[in-house]
Design an enzyme around this catalytic site. Structure first.
Site, PDB file in Angstrom:
ATOM      1  N   TYR A  15      43.996  17.427  25.479  1.00 19.96           N
ATOM      2  CA  TYR A  15      44.504  18.196  24.312  1.00 19.96           C
ATOM      3  C   TYR A  15      43.464  17.709  23.138  1.00 19.96           C
ATOM      4  O   TYR A  15      43.881  18.163  21.945  1.00 19.96           O
ATOM      5  CB  TYR A  15      45.713  17.729  24.029  1.00 19.96           C
ATOM      6  CG  TYR A  15      46.623  18.179  25.380  1.00 19.96           C
ATOM      7  CD1 TYR A  15      47.041  19.323  25.786  1.00 19.96           C
ATOM      8  CD2 TYR A  15      47.486  16.970  26.017  1.00 19.96           C
ATOM      9  CE1 TYR A  15      47.698  19.434  26.878  1.00 19.96           C
ATOM     10  CE2 TYR A  15      48.235  17.250  26.907  1.00 19.96           C
ATOM     11  CZ  TYR A  15      48.329  18.642  27.320  1.00 19.96           C
ATOM     12  OH  TYR A  15      49.228  18.716  28.625  1.00 19.96           O
ATOM     13  N   HIS A  20      46.290  22.677  18.771  1.00 22.96           N
ATOM     14  CA  HIS A  20      47.579  22.080  18.453  1.00 22.96           C
ATOM     15  C   HIS A  20      47.387  20.855  17.763  1.00 22.96           C
ATOM     16  O   HIS A  20      48.156  20.058  17.445  1.00 22.96           O
ATOM     17  CB  HIS A  20      48.459  22.345  19.681  1.00 22.96           C
ATOM     18  CG  HIS A  20      49.710  22.832  19.669  1.00 22.96           C
ATOM     19  ND1 HIS A  20      50.273  23.343  18.247  1.00 22.96           N
ATOM     20  CD2 HIS A  20      50.947  22.628  20.296  1.00 22.96           C
ATOM     21  CE1 HIS A  20      51.532  23.848  18.314  1.00 22.96           C
ATOM     22  NE2 HIS A  20      52.024  23.336  19.901  1.00 22.96           N
ATOM     23  N   TYR A  96      54.460  14.066  23.033  1.00 24.87           N
ATOM     24  CA  TYR A  96      53.937  15.494  23.157  1.00 24.87           C
ATOM     25  C   TYR A  96      54.585  16.109  21.871  1.00 24.87           C
ATOM     26  O   TYR A  96      55.770  15.882  21.576  1.00 24.87           O
ATOM     27  CB  TYR A  96      54.047  15.830  24.616  1.00 24.87           C
ATOM     28  CG  TYR A  96      53.432  15.105  25.558  1.00 24.87           C
ATOM     29  CD1 TYR A  96      51.972  15.565  25.449  1.00 24.87           C
ATOM     30  CD2 TYR A  96      53.779  14.262  26.385  1.00 24.87           C
ATOM     31  CE1 TYR A  96      51.243  14.915  26.472  1.00 24.87           C
ATOM     32  CE2 TYR A  96      53.163  13.670  27.269  1.00 24.87           C
ATOM     33  CZ  TYR A  96      51.550  14.123  27.333  1.00 24.87           C
ATOM     34  OH  TYR A  96      50.796  13.368  28.243  1.00 24.87           O
ATOM     35  N   ASN A  98      56.604  19.011  21.468  1.00 25.53           N
ATOM     36  CA  ASN A  98      58.096  19.287  21.519  1.00 25.53           C
ATOM     37  C   ASN A  98      59.212  18.374  21.229  1.00 25.53           C
ATOM     38  O   ASN A  98      60.049  18.491  20.967  1.00 25.53           O
ATOM     39  CB  ASN A  98      58.309  20.002  22.650  1.00 25.53           C
ATOM     40  CG  ASN A  98      57.459  21.363  22.955  1.00 25.53           C
ATOM     41  OD1 ASN A  98      56.618  21.806  22.199  1.00 25.53           O
ATOM     42  ND2 ASN A  98      57.875  21.950  24.103  1.00 25.53           N
ATOM     43  N   ASN A 144      57.296  24.117  17.590  1.00 24.88           N
ATOM     44  CA  ASN A 144      58.230  23.263  18.319  1.00 24.88           C
ATOM     45  C   ASN A 144      58.301  21.974  17.737  1.00 24.88           C
ATOM     46  O   ASN A 144      59.330  21.206  17.724  1.00 24.88           O
ATOM     47  CB  ASN A 144      58.004  23.363  19.812  1.00 24.88           C
ATOM     48  CG  ASN A 144      58.321  24.575  20.436  1.00 24.88           C
ATOM     49  OD1 ASN A 144      59.086  25.158  20.017  1.00 24.88           O
ATOM     50  ND2 ASN A 144      57.565  25.094  21.595  1.00 24.88           N
TER      51      ASN A 144
END
Length: 222
Positions: A15, A20, A96, A98, A144
Protein backbone atom coordinates in the site's frame (compact mmCIF):
# COMPACT_ATOMS: atom_id res chain seq x y z
CA UNK A 1 -3.21 24.79 18.93
CA UNK A 2 -2.76 21.21 17.80
CA UNK A 3 -1.60 18.59 20.31
CA UNK A 4 -2.12 15.43 18.23
CA UNK A 5 -1.56 14.94 14.52
CA UNK A 6 -2.96 11.76 12.96
CA UNK A 7 -1.87 10.79 9.45
CA UNK A 8 -4.19 8.27 7.79
CA UNK A 9 -2.95 5.41 5.63
CA UNK A 10 -2.66 1.66 5.24
CA UNK A 11 0.12 -0.40 6.77
CA UNK A 12 2.03 -2.72 4.44
CA UNK A 13 4.52 -2.50 1.58
CA UNK A 14 1.83 -3.19 -1.02
CA UNK A 15 0.00 0.00 0.00
CA UNK A 16 3.05 2.23 0.33
CA UNK A 17 2.50 4.41 -2.76
CA UNK A 18 -1.28 4.16 -2.99
CA UNK A 19 -3.42 7.27 -3.30
CA UNK A 20 -4.95 6.33 0.07
CA UNK A 21 -1.48 6.68 1.60
CA UNK A 22 -0.94 10.28 0.53
CA UNK A 23 -0.76 11.44 4.16
CA UNK A 24 2.04 8.99 4.88
CA UNK A 25 3.90 10.14 1.76
CA UNK A 26 3.57 13.69 3.11
CA UNK A 27 4.95 12.63 6.50
CA UNK A 28 8.13 11.41 4.82
CA UNK A 29 8.62 14.88 3.32
CA UNK A 30 8.40 16.74 6.63
CA UNK A 31 11.26 17.53 8.99
CA UNK A 32 9.10 15.93 11.65
CA UNK A 33 9.84 12.49 10.20
CA UNK A 34 13.52 12.94 11.06
CA UNK A 35 13.02 14.88 14.28
CA UNK A 36 10.51 12.49 15.87
CA UNK A 37 11.61 9.06 17.11
CA UNK A 38 8.76 6.67 16.35
CA UNK A 39 7.83 3.54 18.26
CA UNK A 40 5.08 0.94 18.18
CA UNK A 41 2.29 2.30 20.37
CA UNK A 42 -1.44 3.00 20.21
CA UNK A 43 -1.89 0.43 17.41
CA UNK A 44 0.45 2.33 15.14
CA UNK A 45 3.68 4.28 14.87
CA UNK A 46 3.79 6.95 17.54
CA UNK A 47 6.21 9.66 18.62
CA UNK A 48 6.21 13.14 20.09
CA UNK A 49 8.22 16.31 19.85
CA UNK A 50 8.56 19.24 22.24
CA UNK A 51 6.85 22.29 20.81
CA UNK A 52 9.94 24.39 21.50
CA UNK A 53 12.11 21.96 19.55
CA UNK A 54 9.84 22.10 16.52
CA UNK A 55 9.60 25.89 16.73
CA UNK A 56 13.36 26.25 17.17
CA UNK A 57 14.05 24.05 14.18
CA UNK A 58 13.86 27.25 12.15
CA UNK A 59 14.54 30.84 13.13
CA UNK A 60 11.74 33.38 13.42
CA UNK A 61 12.93 35.12 10.27
CA UNK A 62 12.62 31.91 8.27
CA UNK A 63 9.13 31.31 9.65
CA UNK A 64 8.21 34.90 8.74
CA UNK A 65 9.64 34.58 5.24
CA UNK A 66 7.66 31.40 4.70
CA UNK A 67 4.54 33.08 6.07
CA UNK A 68 4.78 35.62 3.28
CA UNK A 69 4.78 32.75 0.76
CA UNK A 70 2.16 30.56 2.44
CA UNK A 71 -0.35 33.19 3.54
CA UNK A 72 -0.60 35.43 0.51
CA UNK A 73 -4.35 35.63 0.91
CA UNK A 74 -4.44 35.52 4.69
CA UNK A 75 -3.01 37.23 7.79
CA UNK A 76 0.74 37.46 8.15
CA UNK A 77 2.50 36.04 11.22
CA UNK A 78 5.01 38.26 13.04
CA UNK A 79 5.51 36.45 16.34
CA UNK A 80 5.14 33.04 17.91
CA UNK A 81 1.95 32.20 19.85
CA UNK A 82 1.85 33.10 23.55
CA UNK A 83 0.08 29.85 24.38
CA UNK A 84 1.22 26.51 23.01
CA UNK A 85 1.27 22.81 23.95
CA UNK A 86 4.25 21.27 25.72
CA UNK A 87 4.37 18.47 23.17
CA UNK A 88 2.93 17.60 19.80
CA UNK A 89 2.01 13.93 19.52
CA UNK A 90 2.33 12.24 16.12
CA UNK A 91 0.50 9.05 15.13
CA UNK A 92 0.40 6.91 11.99
CA UNK A 93 -2.29 4.28 12.73
CA UNK A 94 -1.49 0.75 11.55
CA UNK A 95 -5.02 -0.55 12.00
CA UNK A 96 -5.73 -0.08 8.28
CA UNK A 97 -7.76 2.89 7.11
CA UNK A 98 -11.23 1.79 8.18
CA UNK A 99 -10.18 1.45 11.85
CA UNK A 100 -7.91 4.49 12.08
CA UNK A 101 -10.02 5.96 14.84
CA UNK A 102 -9.26 3.00 17.11
CA UNK A 103 -5.62 4.07 17.30
CA UNK A 104 -6.33 7.80 17.40
CA UNK A 105 -8.97 7.36 20.08
CA UNK A 106 -6.53 5.49 22.32
CA UNK A 107 -3.86 8.16 21.99
CA UNK A 108 -6.31 11.03 22.50
CA UNK A 109 -7.80 9.34 25.57
CA UNK A 110 -4.40 8.53 27.09
CA UNK A 111 -3.09 12.09 26.75
CA UNK A 112 -6.51 13.68 27.41
CA UNK A 113 -6.48 15.60 24.12
CA UNK A 114 -9.85 17.05 23.04
CA UNK A 115 -11.00 16.57 19.45
CA UNK A 116 -10.62 20.25 18.58
CA UNK A 117 -6.87 19.95 19.20
CA UNK A 118 -6.45 17.05 16.80
CA UNK A 119 -5.34 17.47 13.17
CA UNK A 120 -6.09 14.61 10.78
CA UNK A 121 -4.14 14.49 7.52
CA UNK A 122 -5.79 12.48 4.75
CA UNK A 123 -6.31 12.02 1.03
CA UNK A 124 -9.41 13.70 -0.41
CA UNK A 125 -11.46 12.51 -3.40
CA UNK A 126 -13.47 15.72 -3.51
CA UNK A 127 -10.40 17.85 -4.28
CA UNK A 128 -8.48 17.57 -7.56
CA UNK A 129 -4.86 16.49 -7.50
CA UNK A 130 -2.79 19.59 -6.78
CA UNK A 131 -5.35 21.17 -4.44
CA UNK A 132 -5.12 21.05 -0.65
CA UNK A 133 -7.29 22.35 2.17
CA UNK A 134 -7.19 23.08 5.88
CA UNK A 135 -10.62 23.00 7.49
CA UNK A 136 -12.26 22.46 10.86
CA UNK A 137 -15.09 19.96 11.29
CA UNK A 138 -17.55 19.35 8.46
CA UNK A 139 -18.77 16.26 6.64
CA UNK A 140 -16.89 13.02 6.17
CA UNK A 141 -17.16 12.83 2.38
CA UNK A 142 -17.49 9.04 2.44
CA UNK A 143 -13.94 8.71 3.80
CA UNK A 144 -13.82 5.59 5.96
CA UNK A 145 -10.84 6.85 7.92
CA UNK A 146 -12.71 10.01 8.91
CA UNK A 147 -15.80 7.96 9.68
CA UNK A 148 -13.75 5.86 12.10
CA UNK A 149 -12.28 9.01 13.65
CA UNK A 150 -15.75 10.42 14.32
CA UNK A 151 -16.98 7.11 15.75
CA UNK A 152 -14.11 6.91 18.23
CA UNK A 153 -13.88 10.58 19.17
CA UNK A 154 -17.65 10.99 19.38
CA UNK A 155 -17.54 14.08 17.18
CA UNK A 156 -16.45 15.32 13.77
CA UNK A 157 -15.19 18.56 15.28
CA UNK A 158 -11.51 18.07 14.60
CA UNK A 159 -9.13 19.78 12.19
CA UNK A 160 -8.37 18.25 8.80
CA UNK A 161 -5.60 18.79 6.27
CA UNK A 162 -7.01 17.40 3.04
CA UNK A 163 -4.74 16.52 0.13
CA UNK A 164 -6.60 16.22 -3.15
CA UNK A 165 -6.29 13.04 -5.20
CA UNK A 166 -9.30 13.64 -7.47
CA UNK A 167 -12.05 11.24 -8.46
CA UNK A 168 -11.65 8.63 -11.20
CA UNK A 169 -13.53 9.28 -14.44
CA UNK A 170 -15.03 5.83 -14.13
CA UNK A 171 -14.49 2.62 -12.20
CA UNK A 172 -14.60 1.52 -8.59
CA UNK A 173 -13.60 4.08 -5.94
CA UNK A 174 -12.03 1.45 -3.68
CA UNK A 175 -9.79 0.21 -6.49
CA UNK A 176 -8.87 3.78 -7.34
CA UNK A 177 -7.75 4.83 -3.85
CA UNK A 178 -5.86 1.55 -3.40
CA UNK A 179 -3.92 2.00 -6.63
CA UNK A 180 -0.64 3.88 -7.11
CA UNK A 181 -0.32 7.32 -8.62
CA UNK A 182 0.55 7.35 -12.31
CA UNK A 183 3.94 8.66 -13.41
CA UNK A 184 2.39 11.98 -14.46
CA UNK A 185 0.45 12.26 -11.19
CA UNK A 186 3.54 11.45 -9.15
CA UNK A 187 5.35 14.36 -10.77
CA UNK A 188 2.57 16.74 -9.71
CA UNK A 189 2.35 15.18 -6.26
CA UNK A 190 6.06 15.69 -5.62
CA UNK A 191 5.65 19.46 -5.79
CA UNK A 192 2.42 19.41 -3.79
CA UNK A 193 3.97 17.42 -0.95
CA UNK A 194 7.07 19.59 -0.85
CA UNK A 195 5.01 22.74 -0.21
CA UNK A 196 2.49 20.95 1.99
CA UNK A 197 5.22 19.56 4.24
CA UNK A 198 6.23 23.05 5.31
CA UNK A 199 2.60 24.19 5.52
CA UNK A 200 1.88 21.35 7.91
CA UNK A 201 4.80 22.25 10.17
CA UNK A 202 3.74 25.91 10.01
CA UNK A 203 0.22 24.99 11.14
CA UNK A 204 1.61 23.04 14.09
CA UNK A 205 3.80 25.94 15.22
CA UNK A 206 1.36 28.83 14.69
CA UNK A 207 -1.99 27.00 14.84
CA UNK A 208 -4.13 25.81 11.92
CA UNK A 209 -6.39 28.87 12.24
CA UNK A 210 -3.71 31.05 10.66
CA UNK A 211 -3.89 28.94 7.49
CA UNK A 212 -7.38 30.27 6.83
CA UNK A 213 -8.63 31.60 4.51
CA UNK A 214 -5.53 31.29 2.31
CA UNK A 215 -5.52 27.50 2.61
CA UNK A 216 -9.25 26.86 2.80
CA UNK A 217 -8.91 25.44 -0.71
CA UNK A 218 -5.62 26.11 -2.42
CA UNK A 219 -4.17 24.94 -5.71
CA UNK A 220 -0.43 24.28 -5.51
CA UNK A 221 0.00 23.72 -9.22
CA UNK A 222 1.97 26.57 -10.77
Amino acid sequence: MIELIVLLGNHGKQYQNNRHNTAWLLWEKTRLSSLVSMQKKFKGRYGSIDYQKLKGNRGLQEWQDKAEQLLKRGPKVHQFPDQYPDKIHCLLPETYMNLSGDAAGEAASFYKIPAERILVVHDELELPLGTVSFKFSGGLGGHNGLRSMKANLGTADFWRFRIGIGRPDHGDIASYVLSDFTKEESSILEGVLSISAFALEFALVFGPEVMLPAWNKRSLIT
